[in-house]
Design a protein around this motif. Structure first.
Motif, PDB file in Angstrom:
ATOM      1  N   GLN A  16      30.785  41.249  34.995  1.00  0.00           N
ATOM      2  CA  GLN A  16      30.769  41.251  36.433  1.00  0.00           C
ATOM      3  C   GLN A  16      30.475  39.895  36.995  1.00  0.00           C
ATOM      4  OE1 GLN A  16      32.093  43.870  38.077  1.00  0.00           O
ATOM      5  NE2 GLN A  16      32.559  44.123  35.969  1.00  0.00           N
ATOM      6  N   GLY A  17      30.266  39.846  38.341  1.00  0.00           N
ATOM      7  CA  GLY A  17      30.254  38.582  39.048  1.00  0.00           C
ATOM      8  C   GLY A  17      31.673  38.104  39.187  1.00  0.00           C
ATOM      9  N   HIS A  18      32.624  39.068  39.309  1.00  0.00           N
ATOM     10  CA  HIS A  18      34.036  38.751  39.279  1.00  0.00           C
ATOM     11  C   HIS A  18      34.619  38.634  40.674  1.00  0.00           C
ATOM     12  CE1 HIS A  18      34.191  38.958  35.093  1.00  0.00           C
ATOM     13  NE2 HIS A  18      34.417  40.243  34.943  1.00  0.00           N
ATOM     14  N   ASN A  19      35.707  37.929  40.753  1.00  0.00           N
ATOM     15  CA  ASN A  19      36.494  37.767  41.961  1.00  0.00           C
ATOM     16  C   ASN A  19      37.483  38.911  42.069  1.00  0.00           C
ATOM     17  OD1 ASN A  19      39.252  36.875  42.966  1.00  0.00           O
ATOM     18  ND2 ASN A  19      38.009  35.180  43.707  1.00  0.00           N
ATOM     19  N   VAL A  72      39.742  49.418  33.011  1.00  0.00           N
ATOM     20  CA  VAL A  72      40.076  48.277  32.155  1.00  0.00           C
ATOM     21  C   VAL A  72      39.104  47.139  32.452  1.00  0.00           C
ATOM     22  CG1 VAL A  72      41.860  46.647  31.438  1.00  0.00           C
ATOM     23  CG2 VAL A  72      42.515  48.955  32.216  1.00  0.00           C
ATOM     24  N   ASP A  73      38.470  46.611  31.403  1.00  0.00           N
ATOM     25  CA  ASP A  73      37.571  45.468  31.553  1.00  0.00           C
ATOM     26  C   ASP A  73      37.801  44.511  30.398  1.00  0.00           C
ATOM     27  OD1 ASP A  73      35.738  43.917  32.850  1.00  0.00           O
ATOM     28  OD2 ASP A  73      33.999  45.146  32.393  1.00  0.00           O
ATOM     29  N   ASP A  74      37.290  43.286  30.539  1.00  0.00           N
ATOM     30  CA  ASP A  74      37.523  42.296  29.495  1.00  0.00           C
ATOM     31  C   ASP A  74      36.561  42.461  28.330  1.00  0.00           C
ATOM     32  OD1 ASP A  74      35.386  41.473  31.053  1.00  0.00           O
ATOM     33  OD2 ASP A  74      36.103  39.407  31.343  1.00  0.00           O
ATOM     34  N   VAL A  75      35.248  42.599  28.615  1.00  0.00           N
ATOM     35  CA  VAL A  75      34.254  42.689  27.549  1.00  0.00           C
ATOM     36  C   VAL A  75      33.324  43.867  27.826  1.00  0.00           C
ATOM     37  CG1 VAL A  75      32.339  41.531  26.384  1.00  0.00           C
ATOM     38  CG2 VAL A  75      34.317  40.195  27.143  1.00  0.00           C
ATOM     39  N   LEU A  76      33.093  44.675  26.814  1.00  0.00           N
ATOM     40  CA  LEU A  76      32.105  45.752  26.890  1.00  0.00           C
ATOM     41  C   LEU A  76      30.845  45.280  26.193  1.00  0.00           C
ATOM     42  CD1 LEU A  76      31.278  48.625  27.608  1.00  0.00           C
ATOM     43  CD2 LEU A  76      32.367  49.393  25.481  1.00  0.00           C
ATOM     44  N   PRO A 119      37.352  43.854  38.505  1.00  0.00           N
ATOM     45  CA  PRO A 119      37.564  42.438  38.795  1.00  0.00           C
ATOM     46  C   PRO A 119      36.585  41.536  38.047  1.00  0.00           C
ATOM     47  CG  PRO A 119      37.526  43.749  40.815  1.00  0.00           C
ATOM     48  CD  PRO A 119      37.051  44.640  39.710  1.00  0.00           C
ATOM     49  N   THR A 120      37.015  40.307  37.654  1.00  0.00           N
ATOM     50  CA  THR A 120      38.342  39.806  37.938  1.00  0.00           C
ATOM     51  C   THR A 120      39.279  40.016  36.757  1.00  0.00           C
ATOM     52  OG1 THR A 120      37.531  38.087  39.410  1.00  0.00           O
ATOM     53  CG2 THR A 120      39.640  37.684  38.412  1.00  0.00           C
ATOM     54  N   ARG A 121      38.826  39.642  35.577  1.00  0.00           N
ATOM     55  CA  ARG A 121      39.733  39.608  34.438  1.00  0.00           C
ATOM     56  C   ARG A 121      40.227  40.986  34.032  1.00  0.00           C
ATOM     57  NH1 ARG A 121      36.966  35.362  35.087  1.00  0.00           N
ATOM     58  NH2 ARG A 121      37.784  33.320  34.515  1.00  0.00           N
ATOM     59  N   GLY A 122      39.445  42.005  34.312  1.00  0.00           N
ATOM     60  CA  GLY A 122      39.917  43.352  34.039  1.00  0.00           C
ATOM     61  C   GLY A 122      41.140  43.721  34.842  1.00  0.00           C
ATOM     62  N   ARG A 169      39.173  33.944  28.568  1.00  0.00           N
ATOM     63  CA  ARG A 169      40.008  33.093  29.415  1.00  0.00           C
ATOM     64  C   ARG A 169      41.404  33.694  29.474  1.00  0.00           C
ATOM     65  NH1 ARG A 169      38.322  27.909  30.267  1.00  0.00           N
ATOM     66  NH2 ARG A 169      40.441  27.114  30.179  1.00  0.00           N
ATOM     67  N   LEU A 170      41.945  33.819  30.677  1.00  0.00           N
ATOM     68  CA  LEU A 170      43.274  34.373  30.868  1.00  0.00           C
ATOM     69  C   LEU A 170      44.143  33.371  31.618  1.00  0.00           C
ATOM     70  CD1 LEU A 170      42.452  38.066  31.834  1.00  0.00           C
ATOM     71  CD2 LEU A 170      43.074  37.152  29.581  1.00  0.00           C
ATOM     72  N   ALA A 171      45.420  33.322  31.246  1.00  0.00           N
ATOM     73  CA  ALA A 171      46.319  32.318  31.795  1.00  0.00           C
ATOM     74  C   ALA A 171      46.422  32.396  33.308  1.00  0.00           C
ATOM     75  CB  ALA A 171      47.708  32.468  31.157  1.00  0.00           C
ATOM     76  N   GLU A 172      46.319  33.594  33.875  1.00  0.00           N
ATOM     77  CA  GLU A 172      46.505  33.753  35.315  1.00  0.00           C
ATOM     78  C   GLU A 172      45.495  32.958  36.140  1.00  0.00           C
ATOM     79  OE1 GLU A 172      47.920  37.704  33.503  1.00  0.00           O
ATOM     80  OE2 GLU A 172      46.424  36.153  33.093  1.00  0.00           O
ATOM     81  N   ILE A 173      44.272  32.792  35.628  1.00  0.00           N
ATOM     82  CA  ILE A 173      43.261  32.078  36.402  1.00  0.00           C
ATOM     83  C   ILE A 173      42.608  30.927  35.642  1.00  0.00           C
ATOM     84  CG2 ILE A 173      42.658  33.880  38.040  1.00  0.00           C
ATOM     85  CD1 ILE A 173      40.477  34.800  36.215  1.00  0.00           C
ATOM     86  N   ASP A 174      42.740  30.916  34.321  1.00  0.00           N
ATOM     87  CA  ASP A 174      42.115  29.874  33.508  1.00  0.00           C
ATOM     88  C   ASP A 174      43.129  28.914  32.903  1.00  0.00           C
ATOM     89  OD1 ASP A 174      39.473  31.024  33.832  1.00  0.00           O
ATOM     90  OD2 ASP A 174      40.142  32.591  32.465  1.00  0.00           O
TER      91      ASP A 174
END
Length: 221
Positions: free
Chosen positions: A22-25, A143-147, A81-84, A204-209
Protein backbone atom coordinates in the motif's frame (compact mmCIF):
# COMPACT_ATOMS: atom_id res chain seq x y z
CA UNK A 1 -7.37 14.35 -5.07
CA UNK A 2 -3.87 13.90 -6.35
CA UNK A 3 -2.19 10.78 -4.96
CA UNK A 4 1.35 10.73 -3.73
CA UNK A 5 4.17 8.93 -5.47
CA UNK A 6 4.17 5.29 -4.28
CA UNK A 7 7.29 3.79 -2.83
CA UNK A 8 7.18 0.20 -4.08
CA UNK A 9 8.78 -1.41 -1.07
CA UNK A 10 7.27 -4.18 0.99
CA UNK A 11 8.64 -4.21 4.50
CA UNK A 12 7.37 -3.89 8.08
CA UNK A 13 6.03 -0.45 8.94
CA UNK A 14 7.23 1.40 12.06
CA UNK A 15 4.40 -0.09 14.11
CA UNK A 16 5.66 -3.59 13.35
CA UNK A 17 2.72 -4.37 11.08
CA UNK A 18 3.51 -5.53 7.59
CA UNK A 19 1.72 -4.58 4.43
CA UNK A 20 1.36 -6.12 1.01
CA UNK A 21 1.81 -3.08 -1.12
CA UNK A 22 0.00 0.00 0.00
CA UNK A 23 0.79 3.69 -0.08
CA UNK A 24 -0.10 3.31 -3.75
CA UNK A 25 -1.21 5.77 -6.38
CA UNK A 26 -4.62 5.17 -7.97
CA UNK A 27 -3.49 4.63 -11.50
CA UNK A 28 0.09 5.69 -11.74
CA UNK A 29 -0.62 8.18 -14.55
CA UNK A 30 2.07 10.75 -14.94
CA UNK A 31 4.76 8.71 -13.25
CA UNK A 32 8.27 8.40 -14.61
CA UNK A 33 10.96 5.85 -13.88
CA UNK A 34 12.94 8.39 -11.88
CA UNK A 35 13.22 7.90 -8.11
CA UNK A 36 11.40 4.59 -8.39
CA UNK A 37 13.77 2.67 -6.14
CA UNK A 38 16.76 0.45 -6.86
CA UNK A 39 17.60 -1.03 -10.21
CA UNK A 40 18.75 -4.62 -10.76
CA UNK A 41 22.37 -4.96 -9.80
CA UNK A 42 22.27 -2.02 -7.39
CA UNK A 43 24.24 -2.34 -4.17
CA UNK A 44 22.46 -4.53 -1.67
CA UNK A 45 19.77 -5.64 -4.13
CA UNK A 46 19.37 -8.68 -6.34
CA UNK A 47 16.84 -9.42 -9.05
CA UNK A 48 14.63 -12.39 -8.22
CA UNK A 49 12.29 -12.02 -11.20
CA UNK A 50 13.32 -10.75 -14.64
CA UNK A 51 10.89 -9.37 -17.27
CA UNK A 52 10.41 -12.70 -19.04
CA UNK A 53 9.81 -14.49 -15.74
CA UNK A 54 7.17 -11.94 -14.79
CA UNK A 55 5.52 -12.40 -18.18
CA UNK A 56 5.46 -16.18 -17.77
CA UNK A 57 4.13 -15.92 -14.21
CA UNK A 58 1.23 -13.73 -15.32
CA UNK A 59 0.46 -16.02 -18.25
CA UNK A 60 0.33 -18.99 -15.89
CA UNK A 61 -1.90 -17.14 -13.43
CA UNK A 62 -4.26 -16.19 -16.26
CA UNK A 63 -4.52 -19.86 -17.29
CA UNK A 64 -5.14 -20.89 -13.69
CA UNK A 65 -7.90 -18.29 -13.29
CA UNK A 66 -9.60 -19.54 -16.44
CA UNK A 67 -9.35 -23.15 -15.32
CA UNK A 68 -10.69 -22.47 -11.85
CA UNK A 69 -13.52 -20.18 -13.02
CA UNK A 70 -14.63 -22.39 -15.94
CA UNK A 71 -13.38 -20.13 -18.71
CA UNK A 72 -13.57 -16.88 -16.79
CA UNK A 73 -17.35 -16.85 -16.54
CA UNK A 74 -18.57 -13.93 -14.44
CA UNK A 75 -15.15 -12.77 -13.24
CA UNK A 76 -13.95 -9.27 -12.42
CA UNK A 77 -10.31 -8.38 -11.75
CA UNK A 78 -9.86 -5.63 -9.16
CA UNK A 79 -6.32 -4.37 -8.72
CA UNK A 80 -5.13 -2.82 -5.46
CA UNK A 81 -3.41 0.46 -6.43
CA UNK A 82 -0.92 1.09 -7.72
CA UNK A 83 0.96 -1.88 -9.09
CA UNK A 84 -1.88 -4.27 -8.49
CA UNK A 85 -3.96 -2.27 -10.95
CA UNK A 86 -1.37 -2.68 -13.71
CA UNK A 87 -1.01 -6.38 -12.96
CA UNK A 88 -4.80 -6.76 -13.13
CA UNK A 89 -4.82 -5.04 -16.52
CA UNK A 90 -2.14 -7.37 -17.81
CA UNK A 91 -4.05 -10.40 -16.54
CA UNK A 92 -7.22 -9.10 -18.19
CA UNK A 93 -5.39 -8.77 -21.49
CA UNK A 94 -3.91 -12.29 -21.17
CA UNK A 95 -7.36 -13.70 -20.53
CA UNK A 96 -8.58 -11.83 -23.61
CA UNK A 97 -5.83 -13.40 -25.70
CA UNK A 98 -6.94 -16.86 -24.58
CA UNK A 99 -10.72 -16.35 -24.61
CA UNK A 100 -11.23 -13.66 -27.23
CA UNK A 101 -12.66 -11.10 -24.79
CA UNK A 102 -10.65 -9.30 -22.08
CA UNK A 103 -11.82 -9.81 -18.52
CA UNK A 104 -13.41 -6.74 -16.87
CA UNK A 105 -10.80 -4.86 -14.83
CA UNK A 106 -11.13 -2.23 -12.13
CA UNK A 107 -9.36 -0.87 -9.06
CA UNK A 108 -10.13 -1.01 -5.35
CA UNK A 109 -8.93 1.61 -2.86
CA UNK A 110 -8.36 0.20 0.63
CA UNK A 111 -7.06 3.36 2.32
CA UNK A 112 -9.98 4.02 4.65
CA UNK A 113 -10.18 0.38 5.70
CA UNK A 114 -6.57 -0.02 6.82
CA UNK A 115 -5.95 -0.87 10.47
CA UNK A 116 -2.95 1.45 10.81
CA UNK A 117 -4.61 4.78 10.05
CA UNK A 118 -4.02 5.96 13.63
CA UNK A 119 -0.35 5.00 13.45
CA UNK A 120 0.67 6.64 10.19
CA UNK A 121 0.44 10.10 8.63
CA UNK A 122 -2.66 10.92 6.59
CA UNK A 123 -2.79 9.01 3.32
CA UNK A 124 -4.02 10.27 -0.04
CA UNK A 125 -7.14 8.45 -1.17
CA UNK A 126 -6.70 6.15 -4.12
CA UNK A 127 -9.13 5.33 -6.90
CA UNK A 128 -11.89 2.77 -6.80
CA UNK A 129 -13.31 1.94 -10.21
CA UNK A 130 -15.73 -0.94 -10.69
CA UNK A 131 -16.97 -2.28 -14.06
CA UNK A 132 -20.54 -1.16 -14.94
CA UNK A 133 -22.12 -4.50 -14.00
CA UNK A 134 -20.87 -4.15 -10.40
CA UNK A 135 -19.68 -6.99 -8.19
CA UNK A 136 -22.96 -8.60 -7.10
CA UNK A 137 -22.98 -12.27 -8.01
CA UNK A 138 -19.54 -12.06 -9.65
CA UNK A 139 -16.31 -13.86 -8.93
CA UNK A 140 -13.98 -11.05 -7.91
CA UNK A 141 -10.25 -11.68 -8.23
CA UNK A 142 -8.29 -9.22 -6.10
CA UNK A 143 -4.86 -8.54 -7.60
CA UNK A 144 -1.82 -7.19 -5.72
CA UNK A 145 1.91 -7.17 -6.31
CA UNK A 146 3.22 -8.58 -3.01
CA UNK A 147 1.46 -10.53 -0.27
CA UNK A 148 3.12 -9.95 3.10
CA UNK A 149 1.28 -9.69 6.42
CA UNK A 150 -2.18 -10.02 4.88
CA UNK A 151 -3.44 -6.78 6.44
CA UNK A 152 -3.87 -5.02 3.09
CA UNK A 153 -5.99 -7.88 1.80
CA UNK A 154 -8.12 -7.79 4.92
CA UNK A 155 -8.70 -4.10 4.23
CA UNK A 156 -9.54 -4.94 0.61
CA UNK A 157 -12.18 -7.43 1.73
CA UNK A 158 -13.77 -4.75 3.90
CA UNK A 159 -13.68 -2.25 1.03
CA UNK A 160 -15.21 -4.81 -1.32
CA UNK A 161 -18.02 -5.44 1.15
CA UNK A 162 -19.03 -1.78 0.74
CA UNK A 163 -19.51 -2.32 -3.00
CA UNK A 164 -21.82 -5.32 -2.97
CA UNK A 165 -21.96 -9.06 -2.49
CA UNK A 166 -19.74 -11.07 -4.85
CA UNK A 167 -20.44 -14.74 -5.42
CA UNK A 168 -16.84 -15.51 -4.51
CA UNK A 169 -13.59 -13.64 -3.84
CA UNK A 170 -10.17 -14.89 -4.90
CA UNK A 171 -6.68 -13.45 -4.58
CA UNK A 172 -3.87 -13.28 -7.15
CA UNK A 173 -0.41 -11.93 -6.27
CA UNK A 174 2.82 -11.69 -8.21
CA UNK A 175 4.96 -12.46 -5.12
CA UNK A 176 4.14 -14.14 -1.82
CA UNK A 177 6.97 -13.32 0.58
CA UNK A 178 5.50 -14.96 3.67
CA UNK A 179 5.34 -13.56 7.24
CA UNK A 180 1.55 -13.64 7.43
CA UNK A 181 -0.09 -12.00 10.43
CA UNK A 182 -3.65 -12.90 9.44
CA UNK A 183 -5.15 -16.16 8.09
CA UNK A 184 -5.08 -15.08 4.45
CA UNK A 185 -3.82 -17.18 1.55
CA UNK A 186 -3.49 -16.37 -2.16
CA UNK A 187 -5.30 -18.53 -4.72
CA UNK A 188 -2.84 -17.64 -7.48
CA UNK A 189 0.86 -16.89 -6.90
CA UNK A 190 3.47 -15.91 -9.46
CA UNK A 191 6.40 -16.71 -7.17
CA UNK A 192 6.72 -17.87 -3.58
CA UNK A 193 9.72 -15.96 -2.25
CA UNK A 194 10.99 -16.91 1.22
CA UNK A 195 12.36 -13.79 2.89
CA UNK A 196 13.77 -12.64 6.18
CA UNK A 197 11.52 -10.19 7.97
CA UNK A 198 14.15 -7.45 7.70
CA UNK A 199 14.43 -7.84 3.92
CA UNK A 200 12.52 -5.69 1.46
CA UNK A 201 10.82 -6.61 -1.78
CA UNK A 202 10.44 -4.07 -4.56
CA UNK A 203 8.26 -4.65 -7.60
CA UNK A 204 9.02 -2.53 -10.65
CA UNK A 205 6.63 -2.43 -13.60
CA UNK A 206 7.27 -0.92 -17.01
CA UNK A 207 4.11 1.19 -16.93
CA UNK A 208 5.40 3.41 -14.12
CA UNK A 209 9.00 2.36 -13.42
CA UNK A 210 10.24 1.97 -16.99
CA UNK A 211 11.08 -1.73 -16.58
CA UNK A 212 9.82 -4.99 -15.14
CA UNK A 213 11.65 -6.60 -12.24
CA UNK A 214 11.27 -7.90 -8.71
CA UNK A 215 14.13 -7.05 -6.38
CA UNK A 216 15.11 -8.38 -2.96
CA UNK A 217 17.48 -6.58 -0.64
CA UNK A 218 18.13 -4.66 2.53
CA UNK A 219 19.18 -1.31 1.08
CA UNK A 220 17.35 1.96 1.56
CA UNK A 221 17.02 2.61 -2.18
Amino acid sequence: MCAMRPEPVHEPDPSGQGHSGQGHNPGGQGHSAESAGPRPGGEGWKAVLAPEEIRRALTRIAHEILERTHGGEGIILLGIPTRGVYLARRLGMRIGEFEGTPAPVGSLDVTLHRDDLRLRPARALQRTQVPPDGVDGKTVVLVDDVLFSGRTIRAALDALNDLGRPRAVQLAVLVDRGHRELPIRADYVGKNLPTAHREKVRVRLAEIDGEDSVLLGEGDR
